[in-house]
Design a protein around this motif. Structure first.
Motif, PDB file in Angstrom:
ATOM      1  N   UNK A   9      42.839  40.498  40.157  1.00  0.00           N
ATOM      2  CA  UNK A   9      43.747  40.100  39.084  1.00  0.00           C
ATOM      3  C   UNK A   9      45.191  40.211  39.567  1.00  0.00           C
ATOM      4  N   UNK A  10      46.110  39.526  38.910  1.00  0.00           N
ATOM      5  CA  UNK A  10      47.531  39.599  39.285  1.00  0.00           C
ATOM      6  C   UNK A  10      48.094  40.950  38.867  1.00  0.00           C
ATOM      7  N   UNK A  11      49.275  41.274  39.428  1.00  0.00           N
ATOM      8  CA  UNK A  11      49.923  42.526  39.057  1.00  0.00           C
ATOM      9  C   UNK A  11      50.140  42.586  37.540  1.00  0.00           C
ATOM     10  N   UNK A  12      50.552  41.441  36.970  1.00  0.00           N
ATOM     11  CA  UNK A  12      50.854  41.389  35.535  1.00  0.00           C
ATOM     12  C   UNK A  12      49.599  41.601  34.692  1.00  0.00           C
ATOM     13  N   UNK A  13      48.489  40.970  35.116  1.00  0.00           N
ATOM     14  CA  UNK A  13      47.246  41.110  34.340  1.00  0.00           C
ATOM     15  C   UNK A  13      46.737  42.555  34.390  1.00  0.00           C
ATOM     16  N   UNK A  14      46.920  43.219  35.510  1.00  0.00           N
ATOM     17  CA  UNK A  14      46.522  44.626  35.623  1.00  0.00           C
ATOM     18  C   UNK A  14      47.402  45.489  34.720  1.00  0.00           C
ATOM     19  N   UNK A  15      48.718  45.175  34.714  1.00  0.00           N
ATOM     20  CA  UNK A  15      49.663  45.923  33.874  1.00  0.00           C
ATOM     21  C   UNK A  15      49.314  45.761  32.393  1.00  0.00           C
ATOM     22  N   UNK A  16      49.025  44.506  31.984  1.00  0.00           N
ATOM     23  CA  UNK A  16      48.641  44.235  30.589  1.00  0.00           C
ATOM     24  C   UNK A  16      47.371  44.988  30.217  1.00  0.00           C
ATOM     25  N   UNK A  43      34.891  43.127  34.392  1.00  0.00           N
ATOM     26  CA  UNK A  43      35.980  42.453  33.673  1.00  0.00           C
ATOM     27  C   UNK A  43      36.717  41.436  34.540  1.00  0.00           C
ATOM     28  N   UNK A  44      36.355  41.337  35.815  1.00  0.00           N
ATOM     29  CA  UNK A  44      36.967  40.361  36.717  1.00  0.00           C
ATOM     30  C   UNK A  44      38.328  40.759  37.245  1.00  0.00           C
ATOM     31  N   UNK A  45      38.644  42.052  37.139  1.00  0.00           N
ATOM     32  CA  UNK A  45      39.952  42.518  37.624  1.00  0.00           C
ATOM     33  C   UNK A  45      39.904  42.992  39.074  1.00  0.00           C
ATOM     34  N   UNK A  46      38.731  43.473  39.491  1.00  0.00           N
ATOM     35  CA  UNK A  46      38.570  43.918  40.878  1.00  0.00           C
ATOM     36  C   UNK A  46      37.250  43.393  41.428  1.00  0.00           C
ATOM     37  N   UNK A  47      37.145  43.420  42.743  1.00  0.00           N
ATOM     38  CA  UNK A  47      35.868  43.144  43.404  1.00  0.00           C
ATOM     39  C   UNK A  47      35.466  44.442  44.089  1.00  0.00           C
ATOM     40  N   UNK A  48      34.411  45.078  43.560  1.00  0.00           N
ATOM     41  CA  UNK A  48      33.983  46.393  44.039  1.00  0.00           C
ATOM     42  C   UNK A  48      32.594  46.274  44.646  1.00  0.00           C
ATOM     43  N   UNK A  71      46.679  48.240  27.343  1.00  0.00           N
ATOM     44  CA  UNK A  71      45.719  48.138  26.231  1.00  0.00           C
ATOM     45  C   UNK A  71      44.569  49.148  26.376  1.00  0.00           C
ATOM     46  N   UNK A  72      44.337  49.630  27.592  1.00  0.00           N
ATOM     47  CA  UNK A  72      43.208  50.533  27.847  1.00  0.00           C
ATOM     48  C   UNK A  72      43.712  51.870  28.397  1.00  0.00           C
ATOM     49  N   UNK A  73      44.094  52.732  27.469  1.00  0.00           N
ATOM     50  CA  UNK A  73      44.693  54.009  27.839  1.00  0.00           C
ATOM     51  C   UNK A  73      43.751  54.868  28.685  1.00  0.00           C
ATOM     52  N   UNK A 108      43.526  53.709  37.119  1.00  0.00           N
ATOM     53  CA  UNK A 108      44.012  52.546  37.881  1.00  0.00           C
ATOM     54  C   UNK A 108      45.250  52.919  38.684  1.00  0.00           C
ATOM     55  N   UNK A 109      46.153  53.685  38.067  1.00  0.00           N
ATOM     56  CA  UNK A 109      47.367  54.110  38.781  1.00  0.00           C
ATOM     57  C   UNK A 109      47.025  55.014  39.969  1.00  0.00           C
ATOM     58  N   UNK A 110      46.005  55.863  39.802  1.00  0.00           N
ATOM     59  CA  UNK A 110      45.557  56.729  40.906  1.00  0.00           C
ATOM     60  C   UNK A 110      45.050  55.885  42.081  1.00  0.00           C
ATOM     61  N   UNK A 111      44.256  54.854  41.763  1.00  0.00           N
ATOM     62  CA  UNK A 111      43.724  53.960  42.803  1.00  0.00           C
ATOM     63  C   UNK A 111      44.874  53.285  43.547  1.00  0.00           C
ATOM     64  N   UNK A 112      45.847  52.760  42.794  1.00  0.00           N
ATOM     65  CA  UNK A 112      46.963  52.020  43.408  1.00  0.00           C
ATOM     66  C   UNK A 112      47.850  52.937  44.252  1.00  0.00           C
ATOM     67  N   UNK A 113      48.017  54.188  43.803  1.00  0.00           N
ATOM     68  CA  UNK A 113      48.821  55.140  44.586  1.00  0.00           C
ATOM     69  C   UNK A 113      48.103  55.556  45.870  1.00  0.00           C
ATOM     70  N   UNK A 114      46.760  55.604  45.807  1.00  0.00           N
ATOM     71  CA  UNK A 114      45.958  56.088  46.944  1.00  0.00           C
ATOM     72  C   UNK A 114      45.789  55.018  48.013  1.00  0.00           C
ATOM     73  N   UNK A 115      45.614  53.782  47.589  1.00  0.00           N
ATOM     74  CA  UNK A 115      45.329  52.700  48.550  1.00  0.00           C
ATOM     75  C   UNK A 115      46.349  51.569  48.427  1.00  0.00           C
ATOM     76  N   UNK A 116      47.249  51.511  49.416  1.00  0.00           N
ATOM     77  CA  UNK A 116      48.219  50.416  49.456  1.00  0.00           C
ATOM     78  C   UNK A 116      47.551  49.145  49.965  1.00  0.00           C
ATOM     79  N   UNK A 117      48.069  48.011  49.568  1.00  0.00           N
ATOM     80  CA  UNK A 117      47.540  46.731  50.067  1.00  0.00           C
ATOM     81  C   UNK A 117      46.253  46.295  49.424  1.00  0.00           C
ATOM     82  N   UNK A 118      45.866  46.971  48.321  1.00  0.00           N
ATOM     83  CA  UNK A 118      44.584  46.664  47.697  1.00  0.00           C
ATOM     84  C   UNK A 118      44.606  45.310  46.970  1.00  0.00           C
TER      85      UNK A 118
END
Length: 631
Positions: free
Chosen positions: A423-430, A485-490, A434-436, A442-452
């Protein structure tokens, strides 16, 4: 030079001095001698070739039989800021060329390689282009038909001896008798090798074999008395779970480990044991590689191992810190019966080997005459069910096919799960607004792995769980939800192995080329199993003496701490006590010295027995320090 070696040891391994005979081995290697090293498990074999390789200019080639073991050692060296590489399974020609370029121009000190890889003319040519300073052959017993893990591809290592005329070799093993050591020297064509053989005698390790019906009750008794990190070896994956649950239900913290677990599950179990969150680990013999926990005080074999080499290697993981430790084996008549039956059931005929071999190609639709370069996902249990194959015979056959360079099987232990944010940066932010519940994750994942967002990144679910303060199971669930949800490929690591065919499909022809050696290997396997049953049931000769005899060491000294020695001491104790009682029946009052003189037994030993008889209320002592029977 001596001071220089100690500095390297302390800088990279944190030890201030060498164990005997490490320094002498290293000195001989640095003096360009061919060396054979036989050091029992935990003896520090790796340092014997790693330090000389660091001292000398150039690259050290390390030949090892297991992919997982190579990857483990490469990772260990990297953690010490020492550059080491291996050639990943399934690497194509361009990737291999790139790896050798990185070695040549990247100050790499160690190239780990399997003996099968040495058959490649490309790799032989690329090795010629390197400045090789040493060739180390790990698990060198694999070269001998008399070894417990014969691997014919080891016979081809001698190619390097011809190719690298001025380079010396060091061959290392933890389990080898005289015949195996001779085979190592001859097959590797070593030039007047200097052999270092450390005794298999472990003065702090008590081998204890108990014939007992209720093994579960004995386990509880052992762990009630012994509060120490422990390994319990069993013979099936199912039993690891059952026994661990039993121990936990009885308030003994344990975890379990077997080859069928995912990489994440294995890592979690290993870390929990290492940190002593769960000080007991119940495992199959898949738990062995890279274990270097010094304070293991107890190794229990709940089931009978295949042979004495495996038993010594696994038991040898106890007491590496020099403190007293125990190797306990529990068995009953039914275990002996099942072990003999299992040995018979695990030895396939040549016809059965041919059938299983053919079914492997058939399973992946490889045509006769075709050479497939595809790496296949392979599930052992599913394969056996599909073709109605006997699991034990199939497992032995797959081991043989791997050993003879027909297939390559890589367990997923070292594989990592992968993740890409699609998903785009904006779609992840949105989404996170909405999903507290998932926002912090998600922020933990992004802080841990750059370039994801840009690349497919290898991830460690265990690390994410630690950082996000949730369980690893919840991490997997969160990633699966984001994927749905189509936001990541895991892509999560599975427990499947990866299988590669190393030769074209020729069915019976392939097996016929190796049938004689395979048959010899299977006969050896059966003989070793019989020998080990004889070892277990021999309650007359000291356990250490029996083990030393197997490895061609002669000794007249009993260890004094195994079950046989302890039983003999008790027998002597009873005999002497009876002699004292019979003497006191004839002579009413006797001093300890008088008893010693009449029985011709040292007074010090007599005093021990007198104290025992006093505690048992069988004798009394008067004011003249003379002993008499209680009336």
């Amino acid at each position: 030079m001596s001071f220089h070696l100690e500095k390297i040891l302390e800088k990279n391994w944190g030890h201030s001095s060498f164990r005997s005979p490490q320094k002498e081995i290293i000195t001989n290697v640095l003096n360009q001698k061919d060396v054979i090293v036989l050091l029992p498990t935990g003896g520090g074999k790796s340092i014997c070739f790693q330090i000389p390789a660091l001292v000398k200019d150039g690259v050290c080639i390390v030949i090892s039989p297991l992919i997982a073991l190579m990857q483990n050692q490469v990772e260990n060296l990297k953690q010490r800021n020492i550059k080491a590489v291996t050639i990943p399974s399934g690497s194509n020609q361009n990737e291999i060329v790139a790896i050798f370029d990185a070695i040549k121009f990247g100050d790499v000190k160690f190239l780990y390689i399997s003996p099968e890889r040495l058959q490649s003319s490309l790799i032989q040519q690329k090795i010629k282009e390197l400045n090789i300073n040493l060739v180390a052959i790990d698990e060198a017993h694999c070269i001998s038909e008399w070894g417990h893990d014969f691997r014919p591809s080891y016979r081809n290592i001698a190619i390097l001896k011809k190719q690298l005329e001025n380079v010396n070799f060091i061959a290392l093993t933890a389990t080898a008798n005289k015949k195996v050591l001779e085979d190592i020297a001859n097959n590797l064509q070593l030039d007047k090798p200097v052999t270092f053989k450390k005794s298999f005698y472990r003065e702090n390790l008590a081998y204890q074999v108990f014939k007992i019906e209720d093994k579960l009750e004995r386990l509880k008794q052992i762990f009630y008395k012994t509060k120490t990190p422990a390994i319990v070896y069993v013979n099936s994956r199912k039993k690891t779970v059952e026994l661990s649950n039993f121990l936990n239900a009885n308030q003994y913290k344990s975890t379990y480990y077997h080859a069928g677990l995912t990489a994440l599950e294995k890592q979690t179990a290993f870390n929990n044991w290492l940190t002593e969150k769960t000080p007991i680990i119940v495992a199959t013999n898949a738990f062995g590689m890279g274990i270097d926990k010094e304070n293991v005080g107890l190794v229990i074999h709940y089931n009978i191992p295949n042979n004495i080499e495996n038993y010594v290697q696994e038991t040898g993981r106890a007491g590496r810190n020099g403190n007293k430790a125990f190797g306990v084996l529990l068995y009953n008549e039914n275990d002996i019966f099942l072990h003999k039956k299992q040995t018979e059931n695990s030895i396939p005929s040549i016809a059965e080997i041919k059938k299983i071999h053919q079914k492997l190609y058939q399973n992946f639709s490889v045509a006769y005459g075709e050479f497939s370069e595809i790496i296949y996902e392979f599930n052992f249990q599913e394969f056996c069910r599909k073709y109605k194959l006997h699991p034990l015979k199939t497992a032995t056959t797959i081991t043989l096919l791997s050993n003879y360079g027909i297939i390559e099987l890589q367990n997923s232990f070292q594989n990592k799960s992968t993740l890409t944010f699609i998903g785009s940066h904006q779609s992840i932010l949105n989404f996170t607004q909405k999903n507290k519940k998932l926002k912090d994750f998600v922020h933990t994942v992004l802080r841990t792995y750059g370039g994801v967002f840009e690349n497919e990144i290898k991830i460690n679910e265990f690390l994410l769980a630690k950082k996000a303060h949730i369980t690893s199971t919840q991490v997997i669930k969160n990633l699966q939800n984001l994927d749905a949800l189509g936001l990541v490929k895991y892509h999560a690591v599975t427990s499947d192995s990866l299988l590669t065919f190393l030769v074209p499909r020729e069915d019976d022809k392939t097996i016929n080329r190796h049938s004689k050696e395979m048959q010899h290997f299977l006969v050896q396997k059966k003989e070793k199993a019989i020998y080990f049953v004889n070892f277990i049931t021999n309650h007359n000769i000291c356990r250490s003496k029996q083990i030393l005899s197997y490895f061609n060491e002669k000794t007249s000294k009993n260890c004094g701490i195994c079950d046989v020695c302890i039983a003999n001491k008790k027998r002597v104790l009873i005999d002497v006590s009876n002699q004292i009682i019979h003497l006191l029946i004839k002579e009413v009052n006797l001093s300890s010295k008088e008893i010693s003189n009449q029985l011709q037994i040292a007074e010090q030993d007599i005093l021990i027995h007198l104290q025992l008889l006093l505690s048992q209320d069988k004798i009394l002592i008067n004011h003249q320090n003379k002993y008499h029977l209680k009336k």
